[in-house]
Scaffold this active site. Sequence first.
Site, PDB file in Angstrom:
ATOM      1  N   ASP A   1      -2.906 -10.347  -2.540  1.00 43.81           N
ATOM      2  CA  ASP A   1      -3.505  -9.930  -1.272  1.00 43.81           C
ATOM      3  C   ASP A   1      -4.991  -9.618  -1.480  1.00 43.81           C
ATOM      4  O   ASP A   1      -5.412  -9.257  -2.585  1.00 43.81           O
ATOM      5  CB  ASP A   1      -2.764  -8.677  -0.788  1.00 43.81           C
ATOM      6  CG  ASP A   1      -3.096  -8.275   0.632  1.00 43.81           C
ATOM      7  OD1 ASP A   1      -2.286  -8.594   1.520  1.00 43.81           O
ATOM      8  OD2 ASP A   1      -4.135  -7.625   0.850  1.00 43.81           O
TER       9      ASP A   1
ATOM     10  N   ASP B   1      -4.622 -12.909   3.304  1.00 43.63           N
ATOM     11  CA  ASP B   1      -5.886 -12.457   3.891  1.00 43.63           C
ATOM     12  C   ASP B   1      -7.073 -12.773   2.987  1.00 43.63           C
ATOM     13  O   ASP B   1      -8.206 -12.379   3.286  1.00 43.63           O
ATOM     14  CB  ASP B   1      -5.846 -10.969   4.242  1.00 43.63           C
ATOM     15  CG  ASP B   1      -5.265 -10.103   3.150  1.00 43.63           C
ATOM     16  OD1 ASP B   1      -4.889 -10.632   2.081  1.00 43.63           O
ATOM     17  OD2 ASP B   1      -5.171  -8.875   3.350  1.00 43.63           O
TER      18      ASP B   1
ATOM     19  N   HIS C   1       0.817  -1.225   0.000  1.00 41.77           N
ATOM     20  CA  HIS C   1       0.000   0.000   0.000  1.00 41.77           C
ATOM     21  C   HIS C   1       0.851   1.276   0.000  1.00 41.77           C
ATOM     22  O   HIS C   1       0.308   2.368  -0.187  1.00 41.77           O
ATOM     23  CB  HIS C   1      -0.925   0.032   1.216  1.00 41.77           C
ATOM     24  CG  HIS C   1      -1.993  -1.019   1.207  1.00 41.77           C
ATOM     25  ND1 HIS C   1      -2.878  -1.167   0.167  1.00 41.77           N
ATOM     26  CD2 HIS C   1      -2.324  -1.959   2.123  1.00 41.77           C
ATOM     27  CE1 HIS C   1      -3.704  -2.166   0.435  1.00 41.77           C
ATOM     28  NE2 HIS C   1      -3.386  -2.674   1.601  1.00 41.77           N
TER      29      HIS C   1
ATOM     30  N   HIS D   1      -6.515  -7.067  -0.493  1.00 42.22           N
ATOM     31  CA  HIS D   1      -6.651  -5.628  -0.719  1.00 42.22           C
ATOM     32  C   HIS D   1      -5.783  -5.194  -1.898  1.00 42.22           C
ATOM     33  O   HIS D   1      -4.646  -5.654  -2.047  1.00 42.22           O
ATOM     34  CB  HIS D   1      -6.264  -4.855   0.544  1.00 42.22           C
ATOM     35  CG  HIS D   1      -7.038  -5.280   1.755  1.00 42.22           C
ATOM     36  ND1 HIS D   1      -6.557  -6.218   2.647  1.00 42.22           N
ATOM     37  CD2 HIS D   1      -8.265  -4.920   2.181  1.00 42.22           C
ATOM     38  CE1 HIS D   1      -7.455  -6.409   3.596  1.00 42.22           C
ATOM     39  NE2 HIS D   1      -8.498  -5.649   3.340  1.00 42.22           N
TER      40      HIS D   1
END
Length: 347
Positions: A201, A290, A165, A203
């Site tokens: 991931d 995740d 991120h 996200h």
Amino acid sequence: MLIFHNPAHARHDGRQEMFRGRLVPCHETPARLAHVMAELQRRPVGELRTPGDADLALIRRVHQPRYVDFLATAWDEWVALDPENAAVDVLPSVWPVRGFRDDVLPLNFAARVGLFSFDAGSPLTAGTWDAARTGAACAIDAARALLAANAPRATMALTRPPGHHAGADFYGGYCFLNNAALAAQALRDGGARRVAVLDVDYHHGNGTQSLFYERADVMTLSIHGDPSTEYPFFLGHADERGAGAGAGCNLNLPLPAGTDFSGWSAALEQALAEIRRFGADALVIALGVDTFEGDPISRFRVSSADYLRIGAAIATLGLPTVFTMEGGYAVAEVGINVVNVLEGFVA
């Protein structure tokens, strides 16, 4: 496989984060990496190493120097404002939104925290810089190991805090330095003609996308929760395909909450086909687990056994591969799921 692990990771240990309107204990904890290390002791899939010193010159090429300088000095500055601040982590409280200026570096510390962050869920602690810098060293060393004589087929940067991120000049999503991007740049610097970065991931890897969005030498691909409902919300839509020289070199595959492994693996096959079409000669996997069905902050339905299949599918590319550790917050299962990916790959 060579696995570069971060001996400084536990120095980054946030007390609280802002999550859905409340201050809660941090989801991103040192226990995550401890579980992976324990599973690697039980099921060795490679040789464990510690990294050398971080290549700060490379870090300053991927990330803006003023941002790197901020990370390196932020905690000392925070405590210098008031010694009692040593008991409180740094969280932002103000941000420059659309129409505000971001070219002038504020003198006020709180303003600089907001300038360089995009959420209130990523506490900056006494050990954040040491942990992030050593994690970057893991990623750079893992990439360079692939380019050495008698190189292994794959390496891993086993580190936290995660990185995908983090952008050129911002942190958020628990990420401060972008390990996947640093690995990709190290591969390019070492002679790889084209590099693909595949983010698995839950996200979207917004930082990685933003770093390479206008480049044709690095393709970024991400399979993730639909940003219309899932963090980080403001990037990750399917129509984001790159710009300028990088047009066509970004692929987002957003999926709805509740997607099971059948739907997820179809997206993976699409991403792998795109990597083959791109002609990558090296690969970086931003490995978040995740996507797991038991993850407390994510909403896909991938089982532990499925991660063996994910590793095996990635291996079909036949490319020199760097894995970088990203998310995964069902802490007890993180080690099983990460090692399953690696075991599936090497098998």
